[in-house]
Design a protein around this motif. Structure first.
Motif, PDB file in Angstrom:
ATOM      1  N   TYR A 121      15.088  20.768 -33.176  1.00 63.88           N
ATOM      2  CA  TYR A 121      13.783  20.841 -33.859  1.00 63.88           C
ATOM      3  C   TYR A 121      14.028  21.384 -35.177  1.00 63.88           C
ATOM      4  O   TYR A 121      15.254  21.833 -35.515  1.00 63.88           O
ATOM      5  N   THR A 122      12.697  21.720 -35.890  1.00 65.29           N
ATOM      6  CA  THR A 122      13.170  21.952 -37.232  1.00 65.29           C
ATOM      7  C   THR A 122      12.159  23.025 -37.431  1.00 65.29           C
ATOM      8  O   THR A 122      10.928  23.403 -36.797  1.00 65.29           O
ATOM      9  N   ILE A 123      12.320  23.971 -38.443  1.00 65.74           N
ATOM     10  CA  ILE A 123      11.685  25.064 -39.058  1.00 65.74           C
ATOM     11  C   ILE A 123      11.363  24.797 -40.513  1.00 65.74           C
ATOM     12  O   ILE A 123      12.093  24.680 -41.026  1.00 65.74           O
ATOM     13  N   GLN A 124      10.259  24.737 -40.659  1.00 67.57           N
ATOM     14  CA  GLN A 124       9.614  24.771 -41.978  1.00 67.57           C
ATOM     15  C   GLN A 124       9.580  25.910 -42.992  1.00 67.57           C
ATOM     16  O   GLN A 124       8.858  26.859 -42.243  1.00 67.57           O
ATOM     17  N   GLU A 125      10.284  26.087 -43.915  1.00 67.99           N
ATOM     18  CA  GLU A 125      10.268  27.276 -44.694  1.00 67.99           C
ATOM     19  C   GLU A 125       9.965  26.895 -45.978  1.00 67.99           C
ATOM     20  O   GLU A 125       9.214  25.861 -46.350  1.00 67.99           O
ATOM     21  N   THR A 126       9.798  28.049 -47.030  1.00 71.24           N
ATOM     22  CA  THR A 126       9.044  27.843 -48.161  1.00 71.24           C
ATOM     23  C   THR A 126       9.830  26.901 -49.080  1.00 71.24           C
ATOM     24  O   THR A 126       9.124  25.841 -49.413  1.00 71.24           O
ATOM     25  N   HIS A 127      11.331  26.917 -48.869  1.00 71.22           N
ATOM     26  CA  HIS A 127      11.658  26.014 -49.958  1.00 71.22           C
ATOM     27  C   HIS A 127      12.797  25.047 -49.047  1.00 71.22           C
ATOM     28  O   HIS A 127      13.505  24.348 -49.819  1.00 71.22           O
ATOM     29  N   GLN A 128      12.573  24.983 -47.853  1.00 71.11           N
ATOM     30  CA  GLN A 128      13.463  24.148 -47.273  1.00 71.11           C
ATOM     31  C   GLN A 128      13.033  23.837 -45.806  1.00 71.11           C
ATOM     32  O   GLN A 128      12.357  24.526 -45.433  1.00 71.11           O
TER      33      GLN A 128
END
Length: 391
Positions: A120-127
């Protein structure tokens, strides 16, 4: 698929934790356990209130580290329900309703573990961070949810026990030949290296000159007793009673164990204490009883101990520090060495604190080659006798 990251800016007040300890358990162990308990309490606040009975069960049934791991897995699952499914209309994990939880089926759990959790993916501020779990991680998440749903069913919150429908997770069976450990000659090389500083770079030697006795003591304890890294990390000066020839360690699940100390270990510990360890006057009271100190005169962290072992074993193995062996590989080295010396698997099981003797038997499999050599060099009949029999 993505997990939403909370952006709340509400300030939180962190109060410093002080230990008032009247037990014989060292303060730093009490502090570590209490820190995990505190984190567990904070995690419980994120979950729905109908899980209160489950929280009480965890407090009395499992170790603090296991309790925290279960709670974090359950928060992760509930966040998945909020962000990725239509199983709840709640805007936050805490708002999930009991009726919504009752609508969850085994199929939903199987999809969560078998499909979503694998990657799965985690959306962070810059990545965007990609998270991938192996089979053991998936098995732990399944275990956490199994305990939760069984408990909710037992306490009457759920009408159906859905855990019987959870898909099995096949874990790879450990193979004796895959166990990584040092051979006897590599152990000799390792101890010679930490004794003399050979193979170290000029920069490494500057640190080695200030930590050589400490490093040698750490490696000898790992290789002699097969200690877990947490067990070594928790050692204090007061853990050792040289007049009685023993020292105390704290095992998993809070078990205490007295270990006999042999001459080699006593010598390396005394050398470190007398020749290298800073005096109490220049060490903060918090770290004054800690056995192994960093150059900053603080108790060595687990990460520092791991890096130390990796550095020395990498030089022995002729590889990079990243690919050096972990302390657990020295535990495997101790186990196989003891069995090769003729000690029974039950004696080794007791020394290493294995819950199941089958774990110890994996190390005993390495003795097969020794058996072959014994039989090969123990012939009752010579060549002439064989010739007579054939005639």
């Amino acid at each position: 698929m993505k997990r939403k990251i909370s952006t709340s800016t509400k300030p939180t007040i962190k109060r410093q934790l002080h230990v008032h300890n009247k037990s014989d358990k060292p303060d730093h162990i009490v502090f570590r356990e209490q820190s995990m308990i505190q984190r567990s309490l904070e995690t419980e606040q994120k979950l729905p209130t109908f899980m209160q009975d489950f929280f009480l069960y965890l407090r009395n049934a499992v170790a603090p580290s296991t309790r925290l791991a279960y709670l974090e897995d359950i928060v992760f699952f509930c966040q998945y329900l909020v962000d990725e499914t239509t199983l709840t209309q709640a805007a936050s994990v805490q708002d999930i309703l009991l009726d919504e939880f009752r609508s969850i089926t085994a199929r939903d759990i199987n999809y969560f573990i078998g499909q979503y959790c694998q990657r799965y993916t985690i959306q962070e501020t810059h990545q965007i961070r990609v998270m991938e779990n192996h089979q053991r991680a998936l098995a732990r998440k399944k275990s956490s949810l199994s305990v939760l749903f069984k408990n909710l069913y037992r306490d009457g919150w759920l009408q159906v026990n859905i855990t019987d429908g959870f898909n099995p997770i096949q874990l790879p069976k450990p193979q004796p030949d895959a166990i990584k450990r040092l051979d006897i000659d590599e152990v000799v090389h390792l101890l010679d290296l930490v004794e003399t500083g050979v193979q170290l770079s000029a920069k490494e030697k500057k640190y080695w000159e200030r930590t050589r006795f400490r490093d040698r003591a750490i490696l000898v304890l790992f290789l002699t007793y097969g200690l877990r890294v947490t067990e070594l990390h928790q050692l204090n000066i007061s853990s050792f009673n040289f007049s009685r020839g023993e020292f105390k360690i704290y095992r998993k699940r809070g078990k205490e164990s007295l270990m006999p100390i042999n001459q080699s270990c006593e010598r390396v510990i005394r050398d470190y204490l007398n020749k290298e360890r800073p005096s109490d006057e220049i060490v903060d009271e918090e770290h004054r009883d800690a056995l192994f100190l960093s150059l900053q005169k603080k108790r060595m962290t687990i990460r520092t101990i791991q890096n130390l072992v990796k550095k020395y074993t990498a030089l022995v193995l002729g590889t990079t520090a990243k690919n050096g062996y972990s302390p657990h590989k020295l535990r495997a080295t101790a186990a196989t060495s003891l069995i090769q010396q003729g000690f029974s698997i039950f004696d080794v099981q007791n020394l290493l604190d294995h819950d199941n003797v089958t774990t110890t038997q994996l190390y005993a499999a390495h003795k097969k080659d020794v058996k072959r050599e014994i039989v090969k060099n123990f012939e009752w009949l010579d060549d002439e006798s064989n010739d007579i029999d054939q005639s």
